[in-house]
Motif scaffolding. Structure first.
Motif: not given
Length: 439
Positions: A176, A180, A210, A213-215, A217-218
């Motif tokens: 991640c 990122n 999670t 998923h946050q990664t 979403s970018k």
């Protein structure tokens, strides 16, 4: 004495620049540098940016004089022509000890640092099969390399369009961090193609993370995403639908027996993504995931599947049979399936009728590759149906497994079949069929 070489020299001297660059394109670094000494025009031509846009740099685990020279050539290239670079591929060949990985890490730090300062054109980066989970990577060296790569990706994130880190085998946090980095400058990643197949270490249930998923979403303009099924979840499909549906064309999904693949993914999540991303096609690659109940959980009817590859990798398991998959699961994709690969070695299971019926039902199937226990007459039936335009196959590659050591009779029948349909094969098909003893 008359000088006969003058006309030849004159013709080379007046060779158009575009032709000269084309000739230089086929030369290696050593020949290019020697050619540049001929005259000013040739020297000028060698510094043309079009000659230096692509580069493959190979790091050899077992050193030799030839490998050392090639390595020095790569460093020379980065210093001289790194500013022109658009496509970079880094290869590791047979890394075998900690000394090599440490040297590789130090070299990559210098190479990437130099590129980040002089290059503003790089759009494609590929570093495959790092296998950072191997013991030859000491923890300190591994951490330093990931930090170096992440820093480089941050600096290049505005221009980079393609990233391939297949086989990196990193932890969830490390993976991640690298992903990122692609959205560091803009807070949104606009890269269009990412290959993270076998990117994470084995056995990781990435789908429940999670952080992952946050990664994901970018990323807001993904066109092609290649990854493992252990990353798939309803949340990920919703993220792709929300942020990349307008651009998303291809999902390449590998499902390996050693990766977690028992998670529940709802067909509605796939349907919603397919509805918002009308260009989407999904390609599945299964390795040793062959049991019908496992496949039925994954191959949902709502998925716009273009290609399916099922490989047993020579493992024989009496607890599964391919017949229900051919008759119950795959026919659901009759209207979208274009490519089918089956590499099966299981209990001498004959699948002639089931496979032929599946092929005839798939109205868009163009490519067929089968390694399985089949009768030779299967090929005659298949070609007859193709001649009658009951299917539209353009590629047929078949390896007919047989339990007999002697295959001369089968080979003779295959030759007869070829002669019968030679007109069709030569004019319309990419065709290759052999027998293969499996004793």
């Amino acid at each position: 004495m008359e000088d006969n070489s003058e006309p030849e020299q004159r013709s080379w001297a007046h060779l158009p620049d575009v032709c000269l660059r084309h000739v230089f394109h086929w030369l290696d670094d050593r020949d290019r540098s020697q050619a540049a000494l001929v005259c000013k025009k040739w020297s000028w031509a060698m510094y043309s940016g079009s000659l230096w846009r692509r580069r493959t740099i190979t790091f050899y685990g077992r050193p030799s004089r030839a490998h050392t020279l090639e390595f020095q050539s790569a460093l020379w290239y980065v210093k001289k022509f790194g500013k022109y670079l658009e496509h970079l591929e880094i290869k590791l060949s047979n890394p075998y000890n900690t000394a090599f990985t440490q040297k590789f890490q130090v070299t990559m730090r210098g190479l990437l640092s130099r590129l980040s300062k002089c290059n503003s054109r790089l759009v494609s980066l590929s570093i495959k099969y790092l296998e950072l989970d191997r013991l030859i990577w000491k923890n300190v060296v591994r951490a330093q390399f990931i930090k170096t790569l992440a820093t480089f990706l941050k600096r290049m994130s505005k221009q980079l369009d393609y990233l391939n880190l297949k086989g990196a085998r990193v932890t969830l946090e490390e993976g991640c961090e690298l992903l990122n980095s692609l959205s560091f400058l803009t807070k949104k990643g606009f890269i269009s193609e990412i290959n993270i197949e076998d990117f994470f270490s084995l056995h990781l249930p990435v789908y429940s993370s999670t952080l992952f998923h946050q990664t994901m979403s970018k990323f807001h303009s993904l066109v092609i995403l290649t990854f493992n099924y252990n990353c798939i979840s309803d949340e990920l499909l919703d993220i792709l639908r929300e942020h990349s549906a307008h651009s998303l064309c291809t999902l390449n999904i590998k499902c390996h027996i050693h990766d977690p693949h028992g998670q529940v993914v709802w067909g509605m999540s796939w349907a919603n993504l397919a509805k918002r991303a009308p260009k989407l096609k999904v390609n599945f690659f299964f390795e040793r995931v062959m049991k019908h109940d496992h496949l039925a959980r994954i191959l949902l009817v709502e998925i716009p599947v273009r290609s399916i590859s099922l490989r047993s990798c020579y493992f024989n398991d009496p607890h599964w049979t391919m017949r229900p998959t051919l008759t119950n699961l795959l026919p659901a994709y009759w209207h979208v399936l274009q490519k089918l690969t089956l590499e099966l070695n299981n209990d001498h299971e004959l699948l002639d009728d089931e496979l032929l019926q599946l092929i005839l039902s798939c109205k868009r199937l163009l490519f067929l590759k089968v390694w399985a226990f089949l009768s030779v007459t299967f090929m005659e039936r298949l070609l007859q149906n193709r001649a009658e335009r009951k299917c539209i196959l353009t590629t047929i590659k078949v390896r007919i497994y047989t339990a007999r050591q002697e295959t001369s009779e089968e080979d003779r029948l295959l030759c007869d079949i070829y002669r019968t349909f030679k007109y069709l094969i030569d004019s319309e098909l990419n065709y290759f069929v052999i027998t293969y003893p499996m004793v």
